[in-house]
Design a protein around this motif. Structure first.
Motif, short mmCIF file in Angstrom:
data_model
loop_
_atom_site.label_atom_id
_atom_site.label_comp_id
_atom_site.label_asym_id
_atom_site.label_seq_id
_atom_site.Cartn_x
_atom_site.Cartn_y
_atom_site.Cartn_z
N ILE A 40 -45.22 21.40 -5.77
CA ILE A 40 -45.69 22.04 -4.54
C ILE A 40 -46.96 21.36 -4.07
O ILE A 40 -47.88 21.13 -4.87
CB ILE A 40 -45.96 23.55 -4.77
N ILE A 41 -47.02 21.05 -2.78
CA ILE A 41 -48.23 20.55 -2.15
C ILE A 41 -48.63 21.54 -1.07
O ILE A 41 -47.85 21.81 -0.15
CB ILE A 41 -48.02 19.15 -1.53
N ASN A 42 -49.82 22.12 -1.19
CA ASN A 42 -50.35 23.04 -0.19
C ASN A 42 -51.30 22.26 0.71
O ASN A 42 -52.20 21.58 0.22
CB ASN A 42 -51.08 24.21 -0.86
N ILE A 43 -51.09 22.38 2.02
CA ILE A 43 -51.85 21.58 2.98
C ILE A 43 -52.48 22.48 4.03
O ILE A 43 -51.83 23.38 4.56
CB ILE A 43 -50.93 20.56 3.67
N SER A 44 -53.75 22.18 4.35
CA SER A 44 -54.44 22.78 5.49
C SER A 44 -55.04 21.65 6.30
O SER A 44 -55.84 20.87 5.78
CB SER A 44 -55.55 23.72 5.03
N SER A 45 -54.65 21.55 7.56
CA SER A 45 -55.17 20.52 8.44
C SER A 45 -55.75 21.21 9.67
O SER A 45 -55.02 21.74 10.50
CB SER A 45 -54.06 19.55 8.84
N ILE A 46 -57.10 21.21 9.75
CA ILE A 46 -57.78 21.89 10.84
C ILE A 46 -58.56 20.83 11.63
O ILE A 46 -59.52 20.27 11.13
CB ILE A 46 -58.73 22.97 10.29
N PHE A 47 -58.07 20.51 12.82
CA PHE A 47 -58.63 19.44 13.64
C PHE A 47 -58.67 18.12 12.86
O PHE A 47 -59.55 17.29 13.08
CB PHE A 47 -60.04 19.79 14.14
N GLY A 48 -57.75 17.93 11.93
CA GLY A 48 -57.73 16.72 11.13
C GLY A 48 -56.33 16.18 10.99
O GLY A 48 -55.39 16.68 11.62
N SER A 49 -56.18 15.17 10.14
CA SER A 49 -54.86 14.59 9.92
C SER A 49 -54.67 14.29 8.44
O SER A 49 -55.62 13.95 7.74
CB SER A 49 -54.67 13.32 10.74
N ILE A 50 -53.43 14.43 8.00
CA ILE A 50 -53.06 14.14 6.62
C ILE A 50 -51.78 13.32 6.66
O ILE A 50 -50.83 13.66 7.35
CB ILE A 50 -52.85 15.43 5.80
N THR A 51 -51.78 12.22 5.91
CA THR A 51 -50.59 11.38 5.78
C THR A 51 -50.20 11.34 4.31
O THR A 51 -51.02 11.05 3.46
CB THR A 51 -50.87 9.94 6.28
N ILE A 52 -48.93 11.65 4.05
CA ILE A 52 -48.39 11.60 2.69
C ILE A 52 -47.34 10.51 2.66
O ILE A 52 -46.37 10.54 3.43
CB ILE A 52 -47.78 12.94 2.27
N THR A 53 -47.52 9.54 1.77
CA THR A 53 -46.50 8.51 1.56
C THR A 53 -45.68 8.95 0.35
O THR A 53 -46.16 8.92 -0.78
CB THR A 53 -47.15 7.14 1.31
N ALA A 54 -44.46 9.39 0.62
CA ALA A 54 -43.62 9.98 -0.42
C ALA A 54 -42.64 8.97 -0.99
O ALA A 54 -42.22 8.04 -0.29
CB ALA A 54 -42.85 11.17 0.16
N PRO A 55 -42.25 9.16 -2.26
CA PRO A 55 -41.22 8.28 -2.83
C PRO A 55 -39.87 8.54 -2.17
O PRO A 55 -39.59 9.64 -1.71
CB PRO A 55 -41.19 8.67 -4.31
N GLU A 56 -39.03 7.52 -2.14
CA GLU A 56 -37.73 7.64 -1.50
C GLU A 56 -36.75 8.51 -2.28
O GLU A 56 -35.85 9.07 -1.70
CB GLU A 56 -37.11 6.25 -1.30
N ASN A 57 -36.95 8.64 -3.56
CA ASN A 57 -35.96 9.33 -4.40
C ASN A 57 -36.29 10.81 -4.60
O ASN A 57 -35.93 11.38 -5.62
CB ASN A 57 -35.82 8.63 -5.75
N THR A 58 -36.95 11.44 -3.64
CA THR A 58 -37.22 12.87 -3.73
C THR A 58 -36.80 13.56 -2.44
O THR A 58 -36.85 12.99 -1.36
CB THR A 58 -38.73 13.16 -3.96
N LYS A 59 -36.38 14.80 -2.59
CA LYS A 59 -36.10 15.64 -1.43
C LYS A 59 -37.42 16.28 -1.00
O LYS A 59 -38.30 16.51 -1.82
CB LYS A 59 -35.11 16.75 -1.79
N ILE A 60 -37.55 16.57 0.27
CA ILE A 60 -38.75 17.24 0.77
C ILE A 60 -38.33 18.46 1.58
O ILE A 60 -37.50 18.36 2.47
CB ILE A 60 -39.62 16.29 1.62
#
Length: 99
Positions: A40-60
């Motif tokens: 689990i990844i919990n994310i809060s983006s408030i007037f900001g930006s988040i980039t996640i580079t995920a592996p190809e062999n996982t479901k999201i």
């Protein structure tokens, strides 16, 4: 806050995290992370930006609360894998990109 952070989990066992960006940006690289179970990844983006580079062999699976913001899965090769990354995101005038 008002800055940039680059996080790289290459060749590390990854068990999930919390990412918070307020008027700043976060780049989280999971491309070569060792993911042995659903996480689990919990994310809060408030007037900001988040980039996640995920592996190809996982479901999201994404659950989000977008308020004048949003989350986008921009992966080109969405392969089904045995593990799932669950992303719980709150975006308030901010954004999250998954690559």
């Amino acid at each position: 806050t008002f800055g940039e952070q680059n996080i790289d989990f290459s060749n590390e066992k990854f068990e999930g995290c919390n990412l918070t960006s307020v008027f700043g940006s976060i780049n989280c690289n999971l491309q070569d992370a060792i993911i042995e179970e659903d996480i689990i990844i919990n994310i809060s983006s408030i007037f900001g930006s988040i980039t996640i580079t995920a592996p190809e062999n996982t479901k999201i699976k994404i659950t989000s609360i977008p308020i004048f913001g949003g989350i986008s899965d921009k992966r080109k090769n969405k392969k089904e894998g045995k593990n799932t990354i669950y992303i719980n995101a709150t975006c308030l005038f901010g954004g999250v990109d998954i690559k």
